[in-house]
Design an enzyme around this catalytic site. Structure first.
Site, mmCIF file in Angstrom:
data_model
loop_
_atom_site.group_PDB
_atom_site.id
_atom_site.type_symbol
_atom_site.label_atom_id
_atom_site.label_comp_id
_atom_site.label_asym_id
_atom_site.label_seq_id
_atom_site.Cartn_x
_atom_site.Cartn_y
_atom_site.Cartn_z
ATOM 1 N N TRP A 106 3.305 -7.964 -2.856
ATOM 2 C CA TRP A 106 2.772 -8.944 -1.900
ATOM 3 C C TRP A 106 1.365 -9.359 -2.302
ATOM 4 O O TRP A 106 0.969 -10.504 -2.131
ATOM 5 C CB TRP A 106 2.752 -8.343 -0.490
ATOM 6 N N HIS A 107 0.591 -8.405 -2.850
ATOM 7 C CA HIS A 107 -0.793 -8.686 -3.193
ATOM 8 C C HIS A 107 -0.938 -9.540 -4.443
ATOM 9 O O HIS A 107 -2.000 -10.127 -4.660
ATOM 10 C CB HIS A 107 -1.580 -7.391 -3.368
ATOM 11 N N GLY A 108 0.078 -9.601 -5.245
ATOM 12 C CA GLY A 108 -0.049 -10.454 -6.418
ATOM 13 C C GLY A 108 1.118 -10.289 -7.351
ATOM 14 O O GLY A 108 1.772 -9.241 -7.365
#
Lengths: 395, 472
Positions: B328-330
């Site tokens: 989700w963060h990258g």
């Protein structure tokens, strides 16, 4: 009713002191700054002051800003002529131009016929001079792209390292060397391992701030020192200057060149016989290159070409380290840098070797120094009178 | 548009607030239009994608409860099937859009690398601002609808406003509809709300501009020198600097969002609860980005069975949650690695020493304070070679002689010492406690005014960098 309303009004004011203070101070802010409120503010004001100073000074003997304009106009004309005569030898032709980076047309304030007359006369004389003189710094031309910035224009050429019979030196060469610069020079100081040299540099240093009373950090002690005093007291054999990055969004290129010349003249006065290396500013990476702002390689190159004009191959040399670190398109190679601006620490040894390879034998300088001094007070300004006249104004 | 920009602070916000207060009857629509302008200034094309997503999800949420005329007998069964179909379709489409914009190049690149040729084309699409945040927010609405936990469902304008409202559109917190449903119907903005909201906003602005941005320059300085030949002290200093940067950056943003929410008459949930004072990593994740943590817990971990289906299943569920949290963060392997490291450490904590750590007085703190910076380094460096080099430097291993050593370390400390002390102080609960105690005193007002203008000065001078969390 009225009393009630009054009371609620007072209550409201009493309940929101912060909002009221913010609004009040904002109004003050709006009154004293322009709507943009961006960082161009301060440089803008400074530049304005400089221009007004020039105009004031000019009302006496010579009008400096007018002169400046003329020079710019002349360059513009020369450029157009170059376009008309594609067969002309680029290197030779470029030597005539004293001032770098044509200002945008709309910025030009006055353009009357009188100026054009002097303009053409000057151009002729400059061209004559250029015929008789060959300078040591070569330029490679390309077709400039149109730019829309008040800070720079496309120089249309790239300056090469001053042609000279350099010697290969070692660390001892730097025992009487001083480096003046910004964060990139700080990198050389930190990672190139030139222990003998004196480094005077700070993040955000500019050619304008160099001799200011605030001082520059002397890296050996970490203290701020007044460079004016240092350069008058201690004698150096060579002085390396690399400044121009923090000037990208300040003033414009002619102003930068003028200040650079002033700095070099000043150093020569304090340090007779010194070798001055004008080092090219390292380009930025493709990622960092931003054509929408002033932070791009066209601008950096504009500054570099301007500063390269100061090199004379006798005691002022222009060193272009860009070929070491850039790709074919002139961008700083992405794998050499984290932020697109500064090299990783481990690559500074390449830069050091480059500096080692560009030594100038000292006796030669003493000789040329003598001949140079009789010739002109400023070597850099000798092939055209425009910069010289600016100097006389400054001094 | 950034919160920390002159355009937002002195143009958008005052004009918007005035219009918002002038038309109390049309607050939702004013807020919606304002938010679309806010978003559209930075993303003129992706605002259409946002609108499309909103319309699509709203359509599915309506379809979920659409009741055609049909014989009484199988109405219930059909409705249940329709609900499920709507949810599955919506989730698939949302994740598909997210995948295309955010993960396609990463996935295709990885497949190509494995296969050794280029049979999957790269799209090189720009990442729409805040897409991870608003997609998750819409998904939470749909799942809540499906589960029937929302009492009164939103009409189109309310739904669009809920998704798009500018305080939390681009970097959270991820608000659930139930938390703002009442306020969507009607909300009063009292003068005290405006006052307190603006104060919170100023505080958040200060955290972002005066702490995060400033300490971020130290991390940049060290990364500029390059991983590989750093002294361990320098490497650790950099790791701490980045830890502070990302915390104050994101916390500052969340506080600003809370403040703006208050000014508009909402109460946006808080996203951080002094995570760096945790005694274990599990506690850290209960206090860091709380709305995302609870999103994954509510909508992934628990539906998968949580910890009620045996040890094997629990570990499996944890793995899924953390791999997804990482992704989700990258879209890069270092984020996956980062998630997996958390999975390993958290599983380990859960099974063995977690409880005793949380009971301990000192050990737990030392444990978190030393481990968190390591995890952030993994988070920060996408290049695997560089990452390995940096972690090596932290462990005292370096290739070749040290280039950035003790002298530089001392210089950095001299230069950043005060700032580091400020960062440590603000990582503790003390400043917030004092703020809530004294927030109405005149000196607090003056201090906040100082913080506000000092921040504006920094913004204007240009030593400003955008929010880290905008990338995700």
């Amino acid at each position: 009713m009225n009393g009630n309303k009054m009371r609620t009004f007072v209550e409201i004011i009493y309940n929101c002191p912060f909002i009221l203070l913010v609004i009040f101070t904002s109004i003050v802010f709006v009154l004293f700054f322009d709507g943009e409120g961006n960082r161009k503010e301060e440089p803008g004001i400074a530049a304005l002051q400089l221009i007004t100073e020039e105009v004031k000074a000019g009302t006496g003997e010579e009008n400096a800003s007018k002169k400046n304009e003329i020079v710019l106009k002349r360059e513009h004309d020369t450029k157009e002529q170059d376009k008309e005569q594609p067969g002309k030898d680029g290197d030779q032709g470029e030597e005539t131009i004293q001032n770098a980076g044509a200002r945008k047309e709309k910025d030009g304030k006055i353009e009357n016929s009188q100026e054009r007359e002097t303009d053409t006369r000057k151009k002729e004389s400059a061209e004559k001079q250029a015929d008789t003189e060959t300078r040591a710094t070569k330029f490679v031309e390309y077709t400039p792209i149109p730019t829309d910035s008040r800070y720079y224009s496309d120089a249309g050429k790239v300056a090469l390292t001053t042609t000279y019979d350099y010697t290969l030196e070692n660390e001892s060469y730097f025992n009487d060397a001083a480096f003046l610069g910004d964060s990139r020079t700080l990198g050389i100081s930190d990672y190139a391992g030139l222990e003998g040299a004196d480094f005077f540099c700070d993040n955000g240093m500019t050619i304008y701030k160099l001799f200011e009373d605030d001082g520059v950090t002397y890296q050996k002690t970490g203290e701020k020192v007044d460079l004016k005093e240092i350069l008058q007291e201690k004698r150096y054999g060579k002085i390396y200057i690399m400044l121009g990055m923090n000037e990208l969004g300040y003033g414009d290129t002619p102003m930068y060149l003028k200040q650079y010349l002033k700095v070099i003249k000043q150093i020569k006065e304090w340090q007779p016989g010194v070798i001055i290396y004008v080092m090219a500013n390292l380009h930025v990476s493709q990622e960092k290159n931003n054509m929408e702002t002033e932070f791009n390689n066209i601008n950096i190159n504009d500054k570099n070409v301007a500063s390269a004009r100061l090199a004379n191959g006798r005691d002022v040399f222009y060193l272009d380290c860009n070929p070491l670190f850039t790709d074919e398109e002139g961008y700083l190679q992405a794998e050499l840098t984290f932020d697109g601006v500064h090299l990783y620490a481990q690559h500074y040894d390449k830069w050091r070797d480059f500096l080692f390879a560009h030594g100038v034998a000292c006796e030669e300088i003493q000789q040329t120094e003598e001949s140079g001094q009789t010739k002109s007070p400023s070597d850099a300004g000798e092939s055209g009178d425009s910069v010289n006249s600016d100097d006389s104004l400054d001094s | 548009m950034l919160f920390s920009s002159v355009g937002f602070l002195f143009r958008f916000l005052p004009i918007f607030i005035i219009i918002y207060l002038t038309f109390p009857k049309y607050r939702n629509i004013v807020l919606l239009i304002g938010s679309l302008i806010f978003y559209g200034v930075g993303e003129p094309y992706f605002v259409l994608l946002l609108l499309l997503s909103v319309a699509m999800n709203y359509g599915f949420s309506r379809y979920m409860f659409w009741e055609p005329r049909s014989p009484q007998s199988n109405r219930k069964r059909k409705a249940a099937r329709r609900r499920k179909r709507a949810l599955v379709l919506a989730v698939t489409l949302d994740l598909f859009i997210l995948f295309v914009f955010k993960y396609w190049d990463f996935a295709a690149g990885s497949v190509n690398a494995l296969a050794g040729n280029r049979f999957l084309p790269l799209l090189s699409l720009a990442l729409p601002l805040g897409i991870s945040f608003y997609t998750f927010q819409m998904l939470s609405y749909l799942i809540d609808c499906y589960q029937g936990t929302i009492e009164k469902r939103a009409d189109l304008v309310s739904f669009a406003t809920y998704v798009c409202m500018f305080p939390q559109l681009i970097a959270g917190p991820i608000v659930r509809y139930g938390e703002v449903a009442d306020r969507m119907e009607s909300r009063r903005v009292r003068i005290r709300d405006l006052e307190n909201g603006l104060k919170l906003f100023a505080l958040g602005l200060g955290l972002k501009v005066l702490l995060a941005n400033q300490i971020g320059t130290l991390w940049n300085l060290i990364m500029t020198a390059g991983a590989g030949r750093l002294h361990p002290l320098v490497a650790w200093l950099g790791a701490f600097a980045y830890s502070f940067q990302i915390y104050f950056d994101f916390w500052g943003y969340s506080v600003m969002a809370m403040g703006l929410g208050k000014m508009l008459g909402f109460s946006i949930p808080r996203n951080f609860d002094h995570p760096y004072t945790s005694r274990s990593l599990s506690e850290f994740w209960r206090r860091w980005h709380m709305t995302l943590g609870s999103w994954f817990k509510e909508y992934v971990y628990i539906p998968l069975g949580g910890s009620r289906k045996g040890n094997g299943r629990t570990v499996c569920n944890l793995f899924v949650v953390w791999a997804l949290t990482g992704l989700w963060h990258g879209a890069a392997w270092n984020f996956v690695l980062w998630g997996i490291v958390f999975f390993l450490l958290l599983s380990l904590e859960k099974r063995t020493y977690g409880k005793s750590l949380e009971r301990s007085l000192v050990t737990g703190h030392i444990y978190t304070v030393l481990l968190i910076p390591v995890t952030w380094v993994i988070f920060a460096i996408p290049d695997m070679g560089q990452l390995a080099a940096y972690l090596g430097n932290m462990a005292g291993y370096h290739r070749g002689e040290i280039l950035v050593g003790v002298p530089q370390f001392v210089r950095y400390l001299k230069e950043y010492g005060l700032l580091l002390i400020a960062c440590v102080t603000f990582a503790t609960p003390l400043p917030t406690k004092l703020y809530w105690k004294w927030k109405d005193r005149w000196f607090t007002v003056l201090i906040l005014l100082g913080i506000f203008w000092w921040s504006v000065r920094e913004i204007v001078l240009g030593s400003n960098n955008p929010f880290l969390y905008f990338r995700f």
